[in-house]
Design an enzyme around this catalytic site. Structure first.
Site, PDB file in Angstrom:
ATOM      1  N   HIS A  16     -10.196  -3.220   5.295  1.00 32.58           N
ATOM      2  CA  HIS A  16     -10.037  -2.614   6.625  1.00 32.58           C
ATOM      3  C   HIS A  16     -10.909  -1.374   6.792  1.00 32.58           C
ATOM      4  O   HIS A  16     -10.866  -0.751   7.844  1.00 32.58           O
ATOM      5  CB  HIS A  16      -8.565  -2.258   6.828  1.00 32.58           C
ATOM      6  CG  HIS A  16      -8.104  -1.196   5.870  1.00 32.58           C
ATOM      7  ND1 HIS A  16      -8.042  -1.408   4.503  1.00 32.58           N
ATOM      8  CD2 HIS A  16      -7.758   0.088   6.060  1.00 32.58           C
ATOM      9  CE1 HIS A  16      -7.658  -0.285   3.915  1.00 32.58           C
ATOM     10  NE2 HIS A  16      -7.473   0.633   4.832  1.00 32.58           N
ATOM     11  N   ASP A  17     -11.666  -1.020   5.757  1.00 26.10           N
ATOM     12  CA  ASP A  17     -12.530   0.169   5.831  1.00 26.10           C
ATOM     13  C   ASP A  17     -14.013  -0.164   5.806  1.00 26.10           C
ATOM     14  O   ASP A  17     -14.840   0.748   5.853  1.00 26.10           O
ATOM     15  CB  ASP A  17     -12.259   1.094   4.627  1.00 26.10           C
ATOM     16  CG  ASP A  17     -10.900   1.746   4.671  1.00 26.10           C
ATOM     17  OD1 ASP A  17     -10.374   1.983   5.771  1.00 26.10           O
ATOM     18  OD2 ASP A  17     -10.351   2.035   3.587  1.00 26.10           O
ATOM     19  N   ASP A  71       0.866  -1.180   0.000  1.00 27.99           N
ATOM     20  CA  ASP A  71       0.000   0.000   0.000  1.00 27.99           C
ATOM     21  C   ASP A  71       0.908   1.236   0.000  1.00 27.99           C
ATOM     22  O   ASP A  71       1.792   1.342   0.845  1.00 27.99           O
ATOM     23  CB  ASP A  71      -0.812  -0.023   1.309  1.00 27.99           C
ATOM     24  CG  ASP A  71      -2.241   0.413   1.151  1.00 27.99           C
ATOM     25  OD1 ASP A  71      -2.457   1.422   0.482  1.00 27.99           O
ATOM     26  OD2 ASP A  71      -3.126  -0.245   1.730  1.00 27.99           O
ATOM     27  N   ASP A 127      -3.306   4.307  -2.428  1.00 36.26           N
ATOM     28  CA  ASP A 127      -4.339   4.814  -1.530  1.00 36.26           C
ATOM     29  C   ASP A 127      -4.943   6.112  -2.062  1.00 36.26           C
ATOM     30  O   ASP A 127      -4.215   6.973  -2.588  1.00 36.26           O
ATOM     31  CB  ASP A 127      -3.702   5.077  -0.155  1.00 36.26           C
ATOM     32  CG  ASP A 127      -4.701   5.545   0.878  1.00 36.26           C
ATOM     33  OD1 ASP A 127      -5.515   4.717   1.314  1.00 36.26           O
ATOM     34  OD2 ASP A 127      -4.676   6.743   1.230  1.00 36.26           O
ATOM     35  N   GLU A 152      -7.120   2.564  -5.322  1.00 34.40           N
ATOM     36  CA  GLU A 152      -8.346   2.836  -4.568  1.00 34.40           C
ATOM     37  C   GLU A 152      -9.021   4.023  -5.233  1.00 34.40           C
ATOM     38  O   GLU A 152      -8.489   5.128  -5.233  1.00 34.40           O
ATOM     39  CB  GLU A 152      -8.036   3.182  -3.108  1.00 34.40           C
ATOM     40  CG  GLU A 152      -9.317   3.290  -2.300  1.00 34.40           C
ATOM     41  CD  GLU A 152      -9.185   4.096  -1.019  1.00 34.40           C
ATOM     42  OE1 GLU A 152     -10.064   3.963  -0.167  1.00 34.40           O
ATOM     43  OE2 GLU A 152      -8.233   4.878  -0.878  1.00 34.40           O
TER      44      GLU A 152
HETATM   45  C1  NOJ Z   1      -8.076   4.990   2.418  1.00 34.20           C
HETATM   46  C2  NOJ Z   1      -7.615   3.986   3.414  1.00 34.20           C
HETATM   47  O1  NOJ Z   1      -8.054   2.715   3.020  1.00 34.20           O
HETATM   48  C3  NOJ Z   1      -8.160   4.416   4.765  1.00 34.20           C
HETATM   49  O2  NOJ Z   1      -7.963   3.436   5.737  1.00 34.20           O
HETATM   50  C4  NOJ Z   1      -7.512   5.719   5.119  1.00 34.20           C
HETATM   51  O3  NOJ Z   1      -8.064   6.197   6.336  1.00 34.20           O
HETATM   52  C5  NOJ Z   1      -7.716   6.765   4.035  1.00 34.20           C
HETATM   53  N1  NOJ Z   1      -7.472   6.249   2.721  1.00 34.20           N
HETATM   54  C6  NOJ Z   1      -6.788   7.929   4.234  1.00 34.20           C
HETATM   55  O4  NOJ Z   1      -5.487   7.545   3.902  1.00 34.20           O
END
Ligand code: NOJ
Length: 537
Positions: free
Chosen positions: A331-332, A105, A207, A270
């Site tokens: 993880h989100d 990442d 990211d 992402e």
């Molecule tokens: C996306 C990431 O997956 C997330 O966990 C993060 O808080 C935000 N980007 C900011 O970097």
């Protein structure tokens, strides 16, 4: 068990199943309650046993951990919490020895406010790094320069009293945005990528890649017409001037050009904005991401007809010949097993690996890990504190991996950084490895089936009419037709079949070598893969 590659001429990122690991929560080796690289190293044989072809590691760079590693203070070092660069090298080597690729990442949109670049940038308006971040004077009436909102709550502008300007942060105020319009920033970031590519990583997950560039005119965002009392306040405006800007696309292309200086590497992105925007991030005439991440399966209502429609929309939204990608956890996002229940989590798994395109799942999904219950007061995720009351806490899906049913689940000898959550006794790796009908066994068999069956990797996708809660489609190569039937309902179903078939796999893992004639009987929550027997077969 070594899985044979489905087709060695197809790029690895198309053939493999990708496993996302949140290193903080995978395996602790030193008893501090936080996962680390040596812990991960001790689990590489599990990954090989499971059959994954690549792991994507959430960030391990130096960080004050305000956003748990997505706030980086040194792009070219490993945070001591996770280990050292030497540990990282050893891990990459061990994974490569097992034919597992490594996707790291990277976080290009913002740094930590502790990064030396930002420390210099905020030191004076004349500092050579001033223009590496997005600085602006107050708006015409004083206050922030415009109405842009941080995704983590409040204005996206933070006042810097010393230099009397605001800086922009799309996320936390401790995550200032880099100014990607500045070629020096892009060149510095290209060197960051090269640093890791030389350490043999096989690719990156980029990211927040859609938000690299902001409108240079700093125009106000328009209101979000769907905004109501249930919408989290950060979504009050539509992000027209800060999301998926045309310049962002060319910056992504620059990143891809860097990756292509090295052979056989891949770029995952992402990307926000749902299906409507996903096509922009693909290979067109000018190449962008290899795999723009698609969260449709997590964001859709779980009904056969809705799923069929969503799949169709997505396939039509990406350019002709583009390679699809599907994600079942991250993880989100809340855990799939908690969203759907364990019975449908099996259906979701079968769907993930049978769809055309690259499957990505999140460590723990394979054992049905549920969301851990964490109260607002105990939340570690800053999102919960900054935008409370909307269920945005991401700690539940970040709870530690369970390796066995012992008190600390084999994750640590210390106090885990987040609670383990419920159902550890049966939802852990050791218990499910010993159970040939477990969810883990199903994942392993699905991964193996996809690896060994060319129709599932490069074969055509043929949707069929999905009725009465059964999602139906085929995957076909020149000499094979596989019918996939997934019962999304809690009651049995019968579907007429046009040709007889041989059952290859079912989600309950209790039907084998069965011949299916003109009627297919599905029990409640049952999914099957059937090899269609054509008249010549
Ligand atoms: C996306 C990431 O997956 C997330 O966990 C993060 O808080 C935000 N980007 C900011 O970097």
């Amino acid at each position: 068990m070594v899985h044979q590659r489905a087709d060695s001429r197809i790029e690895w990122w198309k053939c493999c199943s990708i496993y996302q690991i949140y290193p903080r929560s995978f395996q602790d080796s030193d008893g501090d309650g936080v996962g680390d690289l040596n812990g991960l190293l001790s689990r590489v044989d599990y990954l090989a046993w499971l059959g994954v072809g690549a792991v994507w590691l959430s960030p391990v760079c130096r960080s004050p951990m305000r956003d748990f590693g997505y706030d980086i203070s040194d792009y070219t070092d490993v945070d001591p919490l996770f280990g050292t660069l030497a540990d990282f090298d050893r891990l990459v080597e061990a994974l490569h020895e097992r034919n597992i690729k490594v996707i790291l990442d990277v976080v290009p949109n913002h740094t930590s406010d502790q990064h030396s670049w930002f420390v210099k940038s905020r030191s004076s308006r004349d500092d050579p790094k001033r223009n590496w971040y997005v600085w602006a004077d107050p708006g015409p009436h004083g206050g922030p320069p415009n109405n842009w909102l941080s995704r983590f709550g409040g204005s996206a502008w933070e006042w810097d009293a010393r230099t009397e300007q605001y800086y922009y942060h799309a996320f936390l105020r401790e995550q200032p945005d880099l100014n990607w319009h500045n070629p020096e920033v892009r060149s510095a970031f290209a060197d960051v990528l090269r640093f890791w590519l030389r350490r043999d990583v096989d690719g990156f997950r980029v990211d927040a890649s859609a938000v690299l560039a902001e409108d240079p005119l700093l125009r106000d965002e328009p209101p979000n017409p769907d905004f109501d009392s249930e919408t989290p306040p950060p979504e009050k405006f539509n992000r027209v001037f800060t999301d998926a800007r045309p310049e962002t696309m060319s910056y992504i292309e620059e990143m891809r050009a860097v990756v292509e200086e090295f052979s056989d590497r891949a770029l995952l992105g992402e990307v926000q904005g749902g299906i409507g925007r996903i096509g922009q991030f693909y290979d067109g005439e000018r190449p962008r991401f290899h795999l723009p991440l698609n969260f449709l399966l997590l964001d859709t209502d779980w009904h056969a007809a809705t799923l069929a429609a969503g799949i169709d929309q997505y396939i039509n939204a990406i350019p002709d010949g583009a390679w699809p990608v599907w994600i079942l956890g991250s993880h989100d996002k809340p855990r799939i097993a908690s969203q759907l229940g364990l019975a449908q989590a099996r259906i979701a798994a079968m769907l993930l690996f049978m769809l055309p395109g690259t499957p990505i799942f999140y460590a723990g999904d394979e054992i049905g890990m549920p969301n851990a219950m964490i109260s607002s007061e105990d939340a570690r995720d800053p999102f919960e504190a900054l935008v409370p009351g909307y269920g945005l806490n991401r700690d539940p899906e970040r709870a530690p991996m369970r390796w066995d049913s012992s008190e600390k689940a084999g994750f640590t000898t210390g106090e885990p950084w987040l609670p383990l959550g419920d159902h550890v006794e049966e939802r852990n790796v050791a218990s499910q490895q010993g159970d040939r009908r477990s969810l883990l066994s199903l994942y392993r068999q699905l991964i193996a089936l996809r690896q060994t069956e060319p129709a599932l990797v490069a074969g055509r996708f043929q949707p069929l009419r999905s009725e009465r809660g059964v999602l139906l489609f085929e995957r076909c190569s020149d000499d094979k037709r596989l019918l996939i039937a997934l019962n999304t309902r809690d009651s049995s179903r019968t579907c007429p079949l046009q040709s007889a078939g041989a059952l290859r796999l079912n989600t309950h893992l209790d039907r084998k070598d069965e011949r299916v004639e003109s009627q297919l009987h599905l029990r409640s929550n049952e999914g099957v893969v059937i090899e269609v027997l054509t008249s010549s077969a």
